[in-house]
Motif scaffolding. Structure first.
Motif, PDB file in Angstrom:
ATOM      1  N   PRO A  29      12.711  -3.543   2.436  1.00  0.00           N
ATOM      2  CA  PRO A  29      12.056  -4.686   1.802  1.00  0.00           C
ATOM      3  C   PRO A  29      11.070  -4.292   0.707  1.00  0.00           C
ATOM      4  CG  PRO A  29      10.975  -4.238   3.884  1.00  0.00           C
ATOM      5  CD  PRO A  29      12.081  -3.230   3.724  1.00  0.00           C
ATOM      6  N   GLY A  30      10.919  -2.975   0.450  1.00  0.00           N
ATOM      7  CA  GLY A  30      10.009  -2.526  -0.601  1.00  0.00           C
ATOM      8  C   GLY A  30      10.394  -3.055  -1.970  1.00  0.00           C
ATOM      9  N   SER A  31      11.701  -3.174  -2.225  1.00  0.00           N
ATOM     10  CA  SER A  31      12.146  -3.695  -3.518  1.00  0.00           C
ATOM     11  C   SER A  31      11.675  -5.128  -3.713  1.00  0.00           C
ATOM     12  CB  SER A  31      13.662  -3.602  -3.628  1.00  0.00           C
ATOM     13  OG  SER A  31      14.280  -4.372  -2.608  1.00  0.00           O
ATOM     14  N   LEU A  32      11.673  -5.901  -2.648  1.00  0.00           N
ATOM     15  CA  LEU A  32      11.217  -7.292  -2.713  1.00  0.00           C
ATOM     16  C   LEU A  32       9.719  -7.340  -3.021  1.00  0.00           C
ATOM     17  CD1 LEU A  32      12.008 -10.272  -2.268  1.00  0.00           C
ATOM     18  CD2 LEU A  32      11.376  -9.968   0.125  1.00  0.00           C
ATOM     19  N   ILE A  33       8.938  -6.533  -2.317  1.00  0.00           N
ATOM     20  CA  ILE A  33       7.484  -6.488  -2.547  1.00  0.00           C
ATOM     21  C   ILE A  33       7.194  -5.969  -3.948  1.00  0.00           C
ATOM     22  CG2 ILE A  33       5.302  -5.447  -1.768  1.00  0.00           C
ATOM     23  CD1 ILE A  33       6.582  -7.536   0.168  1.00  0.00           C
ATOM     24  N   ASN A  37       0.826  -1.215   0.000  1.00  0.00           N
ATOM     25  CA  ASN A  37       0.000   0.000   0.000  1.00  0.00           C
ATOM     26  C   ASN A  37       0.858   1.261   0.000  1.00  0.00           C
ATOM     27  OD1 ASN A  37      -2.339  -1.485  -0.070  1.00  0.00           O
ATOM     28  ND2 ASN A  37      -2.683  -1.393   2.137  1.00  0.00           N
ATOM     29  N   GLY A  38       2.009   1.211   0.672  1.00  0.00           N
ATOM     30  CA  GLY A  38       2.917   2.352   0.669  1.00  0.00           C
ATOM     31  C   GLY A  38       3.441   2.661  -0.719  1.00  0.00           C
ATOM     32  N   ALA A  58      10.975   3.894  -2.198  1.00  0.00           N
ATOM     33  CA  ALA A  58      10.082   2.826  -1.734  1.00  0.00           C
ATOM     34  C   ALA A  58      10.211   1.565  -2.571  1.00  0.00           C
ATOM     35  CB  ALA A  58       8.637   3.315  -1.742  1.00  0.00           C
ATOM     36  N   ILE A  59      10.449   1.704  -3.877  1.00  0.00           N
ATOM     37  CA  ILE A  59      10.536   0.499  -4.720  1.00  0.00           C
ATOM     38  C   ILE A  59      11.957  -0.024  -4.869  1.00  0.00           C
ATOM     39  CG2 ILE A  59       8.442   1.092  -6.000  1.00  0.00           C
ATOM     40  CD1 ILE A  59      10.292   1.835  -8.391  1.00  0.00           C
TER      41      ILE A  59
END
Length: 189
Positions: free
Chosen positions: A157-161, A24-25, A152-153
């Motif tokens: 862990p945002g890169s993983l998501i 969501n972020g 964020a991307i």
């Protein structure tokens, strides 16, 4: 239930909550970038709508002042012609030009209390400057949102998501090639 099963369920719920929060972020930051870019376009649109109207107004003032100046010059010429002797016809013509000029000025002053092209030009320049400052501010906000989104991307862990679920691409910040050409220094990004 066994305490290890409860621990696994709690860990799974926490992991799912973290994944949902990160997902969501990323989406929220992407939407903030879209909103910020829309603000840049809105400011540019506003400038593109207001500047031609202001330019038209300045042109109208300029034409009117030019007409007034022409009439004043004609009146001066008529008065200068009278200095070579008394000629009632020339006096009547000059008087008529004076009355026409005064009548035009009265109407003009009623319609335009401050008929000064230089003031209008100054206001035009101030309006253009204000519009450019607002566009610059919108671009700075856009670039800040791009930075937040890209962080964020790209950061764990945002890169993983992002790589598993969202799959959003990095967005380039706004840059001005004309402004960049004025600098000898170029960062090695």
């Amino acid at each position: 239930m066994d305490s290890s099963v409860i621990g696994l369920v709690i860990a799974a719920v926490v992991i799912v909550a973290i994944i949902i929060t990160l997902y969501n972020g990323i989406i929220g930051k992407h939407n903030a970038v879209d909103r910020a870019w829309a603000s840049v376009l809105t400011q540019e649109r506003q400038k593109n709508k207001i500047i031609p109207m202001v330019e038209q107004l300045v042109e109208q003032y300029k034409l009117h002042e030019s007409e007034v100046l022409t009439k004043v010059t004609e009146l001066r010429s008529a008065i200068a012609e009278m200095s070579s002797g008394v000629d009632t016809a020339k006096l009547a013509a000059a008087e008529q030009r004076t009355q026409d000029l005064m009548q035009g000025l009265k109407v003009t002053v009623e319609a335009y209390p401050e008929l000064k092209a230089s003031d209008v030009y100054m206001k035009l320049m101030a309006e253009i400057s204000e519009q450019q400052e607002q566009i610059g501010a919108a671009i700075r906000i856009f670039n800040a949102n791009v930075e937040d989104f890209n962080n964020a991307i790209e950061m764990f862990p945002g890169s993983l998501i992002n790589s598993m679920l969202v799959r959003k691409q990095k967005i380039a910040s706004f840059s001005d090639s004309e402004a960049q050409a004025g600098f000898e220094y170029q960062p090695n990004l």
